[in-house]
Enzyme design. Structure first.
Site, PDB file in Angstrom:
ATOM      1  N   GLY A  14       0.823  -1.216   0.000  1.00 45.06           N
ATOM      2  CA  GLY A  14       0.000   0.000   0.000  1.00 45.06           C
ATOM      3  C   GLY A  14       0.848   1.253   0.000  1.00 45.06           C
ATOM      4  CB  ALA A  17       3.581   0.919  -6.554  1.00 48.15           C
ATOM      5  CE  LYS A  79       9.782  18.063 -12.047  1.00 50.86           C
ATOM      6  NZ  LYS A  79      10.097  16.641 -11.907  1.00 50.86           N
ATOM      7  CG  LEU A 335      10.156   1.529  -5.216  1.00 49.83           C
ATOM      8  CD1 LEU A 335      10.331   1.932  -3.759  1.00 49.83           C
ATOM      9  CD2 LEU A 335      11.188   2.232  -6.098  1.00 49.83           C
ATOM     10  CB  THR A 346      11.770   8.242 -14.358  1.00 50.65           C
ATOM     11  OG1 THR A 346      12.840   7.712 -13.579  1.00 50.65           O
ATOM     12  CG2 THR A 346      12.285   9.296 -15.291  1.00 50.65           C
TER      13      THR A 346
HETATM   14  P1  FAD Z   1       6.820   1.069  -0.962  1.00 46.48           P
HETATM   15  O1  FAD Z   1       6.499   2.490  -0.732  1.00 46.48           O
HETATM   16  O2  FAD Z   1       8.043   0.522  -0.308  1.00 46.48           O
HETATM   17  O3  FAD Z   1       5.567   0.226  -0.493  1.00 46.48           O
HETATM   18  C1  FAD Z   1       5.669  -1.149  -0.243  1.00 46.48           C
HETATM   19  C2  FAD Z   1       4.394  -1.650   0.406  1.00 46.48           C
HETATM   20  O4  FAD Z   1       4.466  -3.068   0.524  1.00 46.48           O
HETATM   21  C3  FAD Z   1       4.144  -1.114   1.804  1.00 46.48           C
HETATM   22  O5  FAD Z   1       2.780  -0.769   1.956  1.00 46.48           O
HETATM   23  C4  FAD Z   1       4.447  -2.307   2.704  1.00 46.48           C
HETATM   24  O6  FAD Z   1       3.662  -2.295   3.879  1.00 46.48           O
HETATM   25  C5  FAD Z   1       4.033  -3.457   1.803  1.00 46.48           C
HETATM   26  N1  FAD Z   1       4.656  -4.726   2.183  1.00 46.48           N
HETATM   27  C6  FAD Z   1       5.932  -5.124   1.944  1.00 46.48           C
HETATM   28  N2  FAD Z   1       6.142  -6.341   2.467  1.00 46.48           N
HETATM   29  C7  FAD Z   1       4.979  -6.734   3.039  1.00 46.48           C
HETATM   30  C8  FAD Z   1       4.551  -7.891   3.766  1.00 46.48           C
HETATM   31  N3  FAD Z   1       5.377  -8.897   4.034  1.00 46.48           N
HETATM   32  N4  FAD Z   1       3.292  -7.924   4.214  1.00 46.48           N
HETATM   33  C9  FAD Z   1       2.411  -6.901   3.978  1.00 46.48           C
HETATM   34  N5  FAD Z   1       2.767  -5.792   3.311  1.00 46.48           N
HETATM   35  C10 FAD Z   1       4.026  -5.704   2.855  1.00 46.48           C
HETATM   36  N6  FAD Z   1       9.695   8.608  -7.604  1.00 46.48           N
HETATM   37  C11 FAD Z   1       9.253   9.654  -8.318  1.00 46.48           C
HETATM   38  O7  FAD Z   1       8.471   9.484  -9.257  1.00 46.48           O
HETATM   39  N7  FAD Z   1       9.659  10.915  -8.012  1.00 46.48           N
HETATM   40  C12 FAD Z   1      10.563  11.172  -7.034  1.00 46.48           C
HETATM   41  O8  FAD Z   1      10.871  12.330  -6.780  1.00 46.48           O
HETATM   42  C13 FAD Z   1      11.114  10.083  -6.336  1.00 46.48           C
HETATM   43  N8  FAD Z   1      12.053  10.250  -5.378  1.00 46.48           N
HETATM   44  C14 FAD Z   1      12.592   9.167  -4.761  1.00 46.48           C
HETATM   45  C15 FAD Z   1      13.667   9.315  -3.892  1.00 46.48           C
HETATM   46  C16 FAD Z   1      14.264   8.207  -3.317  1.00 46.48           C
HETATM   47  C17 FAD Z   1      15.443   8.382  -2.404  1.00 46.48           C
HETATM   48  C18 FAD Z   1      13.749   6.911  -3.565  1.00 46.48           C
HETATM   49  C19 FAD Z   1      14.342   5.698  -2.909  1.00 46.48           C
HETATM   50  C20 FAD Z   1      12.673   6.749  -4.402  1.00 46.48           C
HETATM   51  C21 FAD Z   1      12.106   7.854  -5.028  1.00 46.48           C
HETATM   52  N9  FAD Z   1      11.069   7.706  -5.934  1.00 46.48           N
HETATM   53  C22 FAD Z   1      10.614   8.788  -6.642  1.00 46.48           C
HETATM   54  C23 FAD Z   1      10.437   6.405  -6.138  1.00 46.48           C
HETATM   55  C24 FAD Z   1       9.116   6.353  -5.382  1.00 46.48           C
HETATM   56  O9  FAD Z   1       9.329   6.620  -4.023  1.00 46.48           O
HETATM   57  C25 FAD Z   1       8.471   4.989  -5.541  1.00 46.48           C
HETATM   58  O10 FAD Z   1       8.376   4.668  -6.900  1.00 46.48           O
HETATM   59  C26 FAD Z   1       7.079   4.964  -4.978  1.00 46.48           C
HETATM   60  O11 FAD Z   1       7.055   5.449  -3.682  1.00 46.48           O
HETATM   61  C27 FAD Z   1       6.501   3.583  -5.016  1.00 46.48           C
HETATM   62  O12 FAD Z   1       6.975   2.775  -3.989  1.00 46.48           O
HETATM   63  P2  FAD Z   1       6.279   1.355  -3.813  1.00 46.48           P
HETATM   64  O13 FAD Z   1       4.840   1.576  -3.556  1.00 46.48           O
HETATM   65  O14 FAD Z   1       6.677   0.508  -4.948  1.00 46.48           O
HETATM   66  O15 FAD Z   1       6.992   0.745  -2.531  1.00 46.48           O
END
Ligand code: FAD
Length: 507
Positions: A14, A17, A79, A335, A346
Site C-alpha cells: 500500500g 504503487a 512543476k 519498486l 521517473t
Molecule cells: P513502498 O512504498 O516501499 O511500499 C511497499 C508496500 O508493501 C508497503 O505498503 C508495505 O507495507 C508493503 N509490504 C511489503 N512487504 C509486506 C509484507 N510482508 N506484508 C504486507 N505488506 C508488505 N519517484 C518519483 O516518481 N519521483 C521522485 O521524486 C522520487 N524520489 C525518490 C527518492 C528516493 C530516495 C527513492 C528511494 C525513491 C524515489 N522515488 C521517486 C520512487 C518512489 O518513491 C516509488 O516509486 C514509490 O514510492 C513507489 O513505492 P512502492 O509503492 O513501490 O513501494
C-alpha cells in the site's frame, strides 16, 4: 463475462504503487471483479517520491480526480521542470523545462536553426529564452498552458510536486470508495499451485488466508512475490548509475516557493529540493563508495533553506530493473519492478505506464504467455530508455573535481547512448528510441545545458533566409517573455487555487 474472467485481484503493498494500482484498476474494471489490497503498517512505505512528470495529470484525469481537490489534498505545488545547478561544472546552471524551444521551423526543430545563427551571431540569446516553461519558472511564475498565443502559450506542460503519503491516502479513499477492500496484515507465506506454479493465495501472520487469480506485487524493493517466489532476477546497472544511497529530510517552507525541482550536483551525487505548500522536501542521492553517510548528512543539512523537520532518513537501493515484471499470474509494479534513482523523477511515471499496460493487456485466468511477454518487452524497453537518459547527465558533465565525477567520466555506457551523444556532438541531430518517453527538447536541455555544442549543423537549414530567421527568433523570444511575464506568481496561483477548492467544498 467470459468463464475464464479474472474474479479476484490481490494487490500486495500500500505504497504509492499499490494505491495507484488499486485506484487505476478499480476505475477501469468497474467492479467487474473483486480487488483486495494488503498492506503492513509495521513495514511501512519508502515514503519518498514527491516530484513527477506531466503524465501524472493524464493518470489523475483517467481516475476522474478534480485537479483543485488534488492540489489541496496532497499539499501539491506545480512543476515546470528541473533546475540543474553545478552539473556541467561548479557554478553552471541550466533548466530542463517541460516543453519545446519554440515552434518547428519548416518541419525542423528550432534548435537546428538556432545552431546556424549562433555560428554568426555570437550574441545570439541563449536557447533557454525560447522555452516558455524555463522563462516562466525562472521568474517563479505559473499558469497552465492556454490557446491564447498559439505556438507559445500552449508550448509547455507541467507536473506536480506532492506529499507522497497524502497522495497514497487520497488514492486509498478513491479506491476504497470504488469497492477495493483494504486488509492490514503481515504476509508471511505464499501458496502456489503444485503443477502450474501459479500463486493461489497469500497467508498473513495472524492466520488469515487471501486467495486470488491475479497478484500484483507492489511490495517495494523486496519484491515479495516477483523475487521472493519467482526469482525473476535483477539487472544491476550500478556500474553506470553509481548512486546507491539517499538521505531524505523535510524542512520548513521558505519564501522561495519555486514551480520547479532543484537538483544540485555534489561531490558524491546530487541533492534535491522540492517545494510543497506545507514544507520543502530535501534529499541527497549519493554513492556510499565515494562518501560516508555522516558526510552526506552534513552536506544535506548544511544545504537546507529552512529548519529541518526531523532527522534525515536513510535509504539504500541498487539501480536496475527486474528481468521480468510479469511471471505467471504475478505482475510487479513500482519498486518491486526496478528503480533507476530519482534524478528526473521517473519512478511514478513508470508506475503509471505499468498500470496502463496491465489494463491494455489484461489477462484471463489462463494467463496467455504472450500477454506477459508483451508487457515485459514494453517495461524492459522503457527502463532502458530512461536509464540512458539518466546516465547522460552523469556522463557528459565536465566535472572532474571528485572521485565520483572522475569515475563517471571513465565509465562505460550503453551503445545506444554512445550513439545519441556522438550524433549530437557531430551534427546537432537528436535521435529518440522511444517517442513516448523524453522528448527531443528534453534531450537538448541536458546536452546543451551540460555544454555540448555540436561541431556542425543540419545543412538544410541554410535554405532559409538568414535575416528572416533572425527576426523570427527575436519575435519568439519577445512573445515568450511577454506571455511568461503575465503569469501570476506561483505562490499566488496556488493560494488562489486552494482557496477556490476550499470555497467550493463549503458551498
Ligand atoms: P513502498 O512504498 O516501499 O511500499 C511497499 C508496500 O508493501 C508497503 O505498503 C508495505 O507495507 C508493503 N509490504 C511489503 N512487504 C509486506 C509484507 N510482508 N506484508 C504486507 N505488506 C508488505 N519517484 C518519483 O516518481 N519521483 C521522485 O521524486 C522520487 N524520489 C525518490 C527518492 C528516493 C530516495 C527513492 C528511494 C525513491 C524515489 N522515488 C521517486 C520512487 C518512489 O518513491 C516509488 O516509486 C514509490 O514510492 C513507489 O513505492 P512502492 O509503492 O513501490 O513501494
Amino acid at each position: 463475462m467470459s468463464e475464464k474472467a479474472i474474479r479476484k485481484i490481490v494487490i500486495v503493498g500500500g505504497g504509492s504503487a499499490g494505491w495507484m494500482t488499486a485506484a487505476g484498476l478499480s476505475t477501469m474494471l468497474r467492479k467487474a471483479c473483486e480487488i483486495v489490497l494488503v498492506e503492513s503498517p509495521e513495514i511501512g512505505t519508502v515514503g519518498v517520491g514527491e516530484a513527477t512528470l506531466p503524465t501524472i495529470r493524464y493518470f489523475n484525469r483517467a481516475l476522474g480526480l478534480d485537479e483543485t481537490e488534488f492540489i489541496r489534498k496532497t499539499q501539491a505545488s506545480y512543476k515546470l521542470g528541473i533546475e540543474f545547478k553545478d552539473w556541467g561544472q561548479v557554478g553552471n546552471r541550466f533548466f530542463h523545462g517541460f516543453g519545446s524551444f519554440g515552434p518547428q521551423i519548416e518541419n525542423r526543430s528550432p534548435h537546428l536553426h538556432w545552431l546556424r545563427l549562433k555560428q554568426d551571431f555570437k550574441d545570439m540569446p541563449s536557447y533557454e529564452n525560447f522555452s516558455i516553461a524555463t522563462v516562466m519558472a525562472r521568474q517563479n511564475r505559473f499558469t497552465p498552458p492556454s490557446a491564447e498565443v498559439p505556438g507559445i502559450s500552449d508550448a509547455y506542460s507541467y507536473a506536480y510536486h506532492f506529499d507522497a503519503g497524502l497522495y497514497a491516502a487520497y488514492l486509498r479513499e478513491v479506491a476504497t470508495g470504488r469497492g477495493v477492500q483494504r486488509i492490514e496484515g503481515m504476509i508471511t507465506d505464499v501458496e502456489q499451485h503444485p503443477e502450474t506454479g501459479f500463486i493461489t493465495a497469500i497467508n498473513l501472520r495472524d492466520g488469515r488466508r487471501i486467495d486470488g487469480d491475479l497478484f500484483v506485487d507492489c511490495s517495494g524493493f523486496r519484491g515479495l512475490l516477483i523475487e521472493g517466489v519467482y526469482k525473476a532476477g535483477y539487472d544491476d546497472w550500478s556500474a553506470m548509475l553509481p548512486c546507491n544511497s539517499a538521505l531524505a529530510v523535510p524542512c520548513e517552507k521558505s519564501a522561495n516557493f519555486t514551480p520547479y525541482t532543484t537538483s544540485t550536483a555534489r561531490d558524491a551525487g546530487w541533492t534535491w529540493r522540492i517545494p510543497l505548500q506545507h514544507r520543502t522536501g530535501n534529499g541527497y542521492v549519493y554513492s556510499k563508495e565515494f562518501t560516508s553517510d555522516d558526510a552526506a548528512a552534513r552536506v544535506l543539512l548544511d544545504g537546507l533553506d529552512g529548519k529541518a523537520l526531523g532527522e534525515p532518513r536513510q535509504l539504500r537501493f541498487t539501480a536496475g530493473r527486474r528481468r521480468k515484471s510479469w511471471v505467471k499470474n504475478c505482475v510487479a509494479i513500482g519498486l518491486s519492478g526496478g528503480f533507476l534513482e530519482p534524478l528526473e523523477s521517473t519512478s511514478i511515471n513508470m508506475i503509471e505506464n505499468a498500470i496502463g499496460w496491465l489494463i491494455q493487456f489484461f489477462p484471463e485466468r489462463d494467463f496467455q504467455p504472450s500477454l506477459a511477454n508483451e508487457f515485459n518487452r514494453l517495461v524492459s524497453q522503457r527502463y532502458e530508455f530512461v536509464r540512458d537518459f539518466i546516465i547522460l547527465h552523469y556522463k557528459i558533465t565536465d566535472r572532474r573535481d571528485s572521485e565520483l565525477w572522475r569515475y563517471c567520466a571513465n565509465m562505460a555506457i550503453p551503445d545506444t547512448l554512445q550513439h545519441q551523444i556522438e550524433l549530437f556532438r557531430e551534427t546537432g541531430r537528436v535521435v529518440l528510441y522511444d517517442h513516448e518517453g523524453f522528448s527531443v527538447s528534453s534531450h537538448l536541455s541536458i546536452l546543451m545545458g551540460l555544454g555540448v555544442i555540436p561541431k556542425s549543423y543540419d545543412p538544410l537549414v541554410n535554405l532559409l533566409d538568414f535575416n528572416q530567421l533572425h527576426a523570427h527568433f527575436r519575435n519568439v523570444r519577445d512573445a515568450v517573455a511577454k506571455v511568461a511575464g503575465r503569469a501570476p506568481l506561483h505562490e499566488d496561483y496556488v493560494r488562489r487555487h486552494v482557496a477556490a477548492a476550499a470555497a467550493a467544498r463549503l458551498a
